[in-house]
Design an enzyme around this catalytic site. Structure first.
Site, PDB file in Angstrom:
ATOM      1  N   ASN A 140     -42.741  -1.203 -21.365  1.00 52.71           N
ATOM      2  CA  ASN A 140     -43.135   0.187 -21.135  1.00 52.71           C
ATOM      3  C   ASN A 140     -44.587   0.237 -20.685  1.00 52.71           C
ATOM      4  O   ASN A 140     -45.253  -0.789 -20.611  1.00 52.71           O
ATOM      5  CB  ASN A 140     -42.899   1.042 -22.389  1.00 52.71           C
ATOM      6  CG  ASN A 140     -43.706   0.538 -23.559  1.00 52.71           C
ATOM      7  OD1 ASN A 140     -44.928   0.582 -23.543  1.00 52.71           O
ATOM      8  ND2 ASN A 140     -43.022   0.005 -24.583  1.00 52.71           N
TER       9      ASN A 140
ATOM     10  N   PRO B  24     -35.670  -2.759 -35.004  1.00 53.89           N
ATOM     11  CA  PRO B  24     -36.085  -2.185 -36.287  1.00 53.89           C
ATOM     12  C   PRO B  24     -37.228  -1.201 -36.055  1.00 53.89           C
ATOM     13  O   PRO B  24     -38.046  -1.416 -35.163  1.00 53.89           O
ATOM     14  CB  PRO B  24     -36.580  -3.392 -37.083  1.00 53.89           C
ATOM     15  CG  PRO B  24     -36.862  -4.454 -36.076  1.00 53.89           C
ATOM     16  CD  PRO B  24     -35.964  -4.198 -34.905  1.00 53.89           C
ATOM     17  N   ASP B  25     -37.270  -0.122 -36.852  1.00 53.61           N
ATOM     18  CA  ASP B  25     -38.399   0.813 -36.777  1.00 53.61           C
ATOM     19  C   ASP B  25     -39.458   0.323 -37.764  1.00 53.61           C
ATOM     20  O   ASP B  25     -39.329   0.502 -38.980  1.00 53.61           O
ATOM     21  CB  ASP B  25     -37.936   2.237 -37.111  1.00 53.61           C
ATOM     22  CG  ASP B  25     -39.038   3.247 -36.818  1.00 53.61           C
ATOM     23  OD1 ASP B  25     -40.215   2.961 -37.139  1.00 53.61           O
ATOM     24  OD2 ASP B  25     -38.730   4.303 -36.260  1.00 53.61           O
ATOM     25  N   ILE B  26     -40.481  -0.319 -37.234  1.00 53.86           N
ATOM     26  CA  ILE B  26     -41.493  -0.983 -38.087  1.00 53.86           C
ATOM     27  C   ILE B  26     -42.212   0.040 -38.959  1.00 53.86           C
ATOM     28  O   ILE B  26     -42.419  -0.152 -40.157  1.00 53.86           O
ATOM     29  CB  ILE B  26     -42.503  -1.753 -37.207  1.00 53.86           C
ATOM     30  CG1 ILE B  26     -41.750  -2.762 -36.340  1.00 53.86           C
ATOM     31  CG2 ILE B  26     -43.566  -2.428 -38.052  1.00 53.86           C
ATOM     32  CD1 ILE B  26     -42.555  -3.321 -35.178  1.00 53.86           C
TER      33      ILE B  26
ATOM     34  N   LYS C 267     -39.658   9.697 -41.172  1.00 54.43           N
ATOM     35  CA  LYS C 267     -40.143   8.335 -41.418  1.00 54.43           C
ATOM     36  C   LYS C 267     -40.982   8.246 -42.688  1.00 54.43           C
ATOM     37  O   LYS C 267     -41.440   7.159 -43.045  1.00 54.43           O
ATOM     38  CB  LYS C 267     -40.967   7.832 -40.217  1.00 54.43           C
ATOM     39  CG  LYS C 267     -40.177   7.767 -38.894  1.00 54.43           C
ATOM     40  CD  LYS C 267     -40.901   6.929 -37.854  1.00 54.43           C
ATOM     41  CE  LYS C 267     -40.263   7.059 -36.490  1.00 54.43           C
ATOM     42  NZ  LYS C 267     -40.750   6.078 -35.522  1.00 54.43           N
TER      43      LYS C 267
HETATM   44  N1  CTP Z   1     -42.411   2.717 -34.047  1.00 58.08           N
HETATM   45  C1  CTP Z   1     -42.241   1.530 -34.733  1.00 58.08           C
HETATM   46  N2  CTP Z   1     -41.129   0.776 -34.501  1.00 58.08           N
HETATM   47  C2  CTP Z   1     -40.195   1.171 -33.608  1.00 58.08           C
HETATM   48  C3  CTP Z   1     -40.367   2.393 -32.903  1.00 58.08           C
HETATM   49  C4  CTP Z   1     -41.500   3.134 -33.147  1.00 58.08           C
HETATM   50  O1  CTP Z   1     -43.098   1.153 -35.549  1.00 58.08           O
HETATM   51  N3  CTP Z   1     -39.154   0.426 -33.402  1.00 58.08           N
HETATM   52  C5  CTP Z   1     -43.588   3.538 -34.340  1.00 58.08           C
HETATM   53  C6  CTP Z   1     -44.603   3.646 -33.241  1.00 58.08           C
HETATM   54  O2  CTP Z   1     -45.607   2.668 -33.361  1.00 58.08           O
HETATM   55  C7  CTP Z   1     -45.157   5.045 -33.448  1.00 58.08           C
HETATM   56  C8  CTP Z   1     -43.989   5.821 -34.010  1.00 58.08           C
HETATM   57  O3  CTP Z   1     -43.102   4.835 -34.528  1.00 58.08           O
HETATM   58  O4  CTP Z   1     -46.160   5.065 -34.434  1.00 58.08           O
HETATM   59  C9  CTP Z   1     -43.291   6.763 -33.094  1.00 58.08           C
HETATM   60  O5  CTP Z   1     -42.565   6.135 -32.124  1.00 58.08           O
HETATM   61  P1  CTP Z   1     -41.645   6.977 -31.109  1.00 58.08           P
HETATM   62  O6  CTP Z   1     -41.142   5.988 -30.120  1.00 58.08           O
HETATM   63  O7  CTP Z   1     -42.367   8.161 -30.596  1.00 58.08           O
HETATM   64  O8  CTP Z   1     -40.541   7.517 -32.060  1.00 58.08           O
HETATM   65  P2  CTP Z   1     -39.066   7.179 -32.180  1.00 58.08           P
HETATM   66  O9  CTP Z   1     -38.774   7.187 -33.626  1.00 58.08           O
HETATM   67  O10 CTP Z   1     -38.767   5.931 -31.441  1.00 58.08           O
HETATM   68  O11 CTP Z   1     -38.369   8.437 -31.548  1.00 58.08           O
HETATM   69  P3  CTP Z   1     -37.977   8.794 -30.055  1.00 58.08           P
HETATM   70  O12 CTP Z   1     -38.187   7.575 -29.206  1.00 58.08           O
HETATM   71  O13 CTP Z   1     -36.586   9.190 -30.190  1.00 58.08           O
HETATM   72  O14 CTP Z   1     -38.882   9.930 -29.682  1.00 58.08           O
END
Ligand code: CTP
Length: 404
Positions: free
Chosen positions: A210, A305-307, A342
């Site tokens: 990205n 995974p969402d860190i 979150k």
């Molecule tokens: N983030 C993370 N791990 C991921 C995705 C996101 O730690 N796999 C963290 C990013 O570093 C940021 C926050 O989550 O602090 C928001 O990320 P964003 O991409 O805007 O949110 P998403 O939950 O992915 O929602 P969406 O893409 O549907 O808007």
């Protein structure tokens, strides 16, 4: 005790009339506990003598890069390493341009390039010069690299005009330098920060990525370190320089980023997720380069995974967990939704798309907590990061007092 106690400050004087204030600046820095050495540009000597600055600093003043006698003492590289801070006061339009372009044509410019010290500039010039597009561009370029601009202030000028361009008063400059360092509001706190993009490989030569440049994340890391925090930076692919004093680990994918974060999170007081982590990765990574064919290429993507959410859900989680959100519309609803979903303490949201946000030097942030909202209008990312860190420091819970 002042946070300037024991700090090693190199004052660079360049050729502007405000140089007459430099002896007072040096005196005040020393009174605040700093050890000061002075270097002068050739132009500065038209306004003030080296002897005056030697008397107030207590050290010989250097002005020549190729001075064999001075190099036999503390050479210029040693001086560059010696400094914790380099303060250029006054900083003329000329020195601002030379530093913005990375010239190394005199002692001061060379020292700045050779040093990892914090760099402060106190611009001083005629108001029309300060307004000139070239000067503004050069100053913005330096600010974006993390150089701290102090002023200029407004008022009557030596040239007889009124306006912005005056060097700040010595007391104001000393106060600005004292505000950072070991006694900052986050001294003794440890933060883990993610920054940059992630690259999710498709085959040995291709990846899904990205547009994140990492600038905002690196600016947050620099601002946390300035506020006295001990920082572990987990960086996705980025060519940006590591801010001074910060530990950095480089990763490529979201899975590697999660591992690096989890290996460092125990005992951290804060976590800031600034990385633009890819939400998905290819289900399979081809061992060999994928060959072109006439049929469509289908790639299955699986969620990463969402860190940030995982850190916030840890049983022993950091006291403050901060997320970022890049949104194209309905910022507030989307950001508050993520704050809650979150389990975050703060979320900093910005509008992206239409060339806003990614890859830009300026940014604007809307910051939300469950009970509050702060609106930070567009400004260079380093400044924005410092304001965000001030909010982080304010929201950081006080340490529990353990009774004996
Ligand atoms: N983030 C993370 N791990 C991921 C995705 C996101 O730690 N796999 C963290 C990013 O570093 C940021 C926050 O989550 O602090 C928001 O990320 P964003 O991409 O805007 O949110 P998403 O939950 O992915 O929602 P969406 O893409 O549907 O808007």
């Amino acid at each position: 005790m002042s946070s300037l106690a024991g700090r090693q400050v190199l004052v660079g004087v360049t050729g502007g009339i405000a140089a007459y204030k430099t002896p007072e600046l040096v005196r005040r820095l020393r009174e605040a506990g700093a050890e000061v050495r002075v270097i002068m540009s050739a132009g500065a000597e038209a306004f003030i003598t080296p002897l005056t600055l030697q008397a107030v600093s207590g050290h010989r003043v250097r002005s020549d890069l190729l001075d064999p006698e001075a190099e036999a003492g503390m050479g210029h590289i040693e001086l560059a390493r010696w400094a914790d801070d380099i303060l250029v006061a006054p900083a003329t339009a000329h020195v601002i341009a030379r530093l913005a372009h990375g010239l190394a044509d005199d002692l001061l410019a060379t020292l700045v390039l050779a040093s990892e010290a914090r760099l402060w500039l106190a611009p001083a010039m005629n108001r029309v010069m300060w307004d000139a597009a070239a000067v503004r561009d050069n100053a913005a370029r330096l600010a974006e690299r993390g150089v701290r601009l102090l002023g200029p202030g407004s008022g009557s000028q030596a040239c007889g005009e009124e306006g912005q361009g005056r060097m700040l008063e010595p007391a104001e400059l000393v106060a600005a330098l004292s505000a950072v360092g070991a006694e900052g509001p986050l001294a003794g706190r440890r933060f883990v920060v993610t920054a940059g993009p992630t690259h999710e490989p498709l085959d040995p030569v291709r990846f899904i990525g990205n547009r994140s440049s990492g600038r905002m994340g690196f600016a947050v890391v620099a601002a946390l370190a300035e506020a006295g925090a001990d920082v572990d930076l987990v960086a996705g692919p980025s060519t940006l320089a590591t801010p001074p004093g910060v530990r950095r680990v480089d990763v490529r994918t979201a899975i590697e980023m999660r591992e690096a974060v989890m290996a460092r999170i125990a005992g951290a007081d804060g976590f800031v997720g600034v990385a633009a982590v890819a939400d998905y990765r290819p289900a399979e990574v081809a061992g060999d380069k994928i060959k072109k064919s006439d049929s469509a290429l289908r790639v299955e993507l699986v969620p990463n995974p969402d860190i940030l959410a995982e850190v916030a859900a840890l049983a022993e989680r950091p006291a403050l967990v901060v997320g970022f959100a890049a949104e194209t519309r309905d910022i507030e609803a989307a950001a508050r939704g993520k704050l809650e979903a979150k389990g975050l303490d703060l979320i900093a949201a910005n509008q992206v798309g239409d060339d806003r946000g990614f890859e830009q030097a300026d940014n604007a942030l809307e910051i939300y907590a469950a009970d509050r909202h702060w609106s930070l209008p567009a400004r260079p990312k380093p400044e924005l990061a410092r304001e965000l860190v001030a909010i982080i420091a304010e929201r950081m819970p006080l340490r529990e007092q353990h009774s004996q």
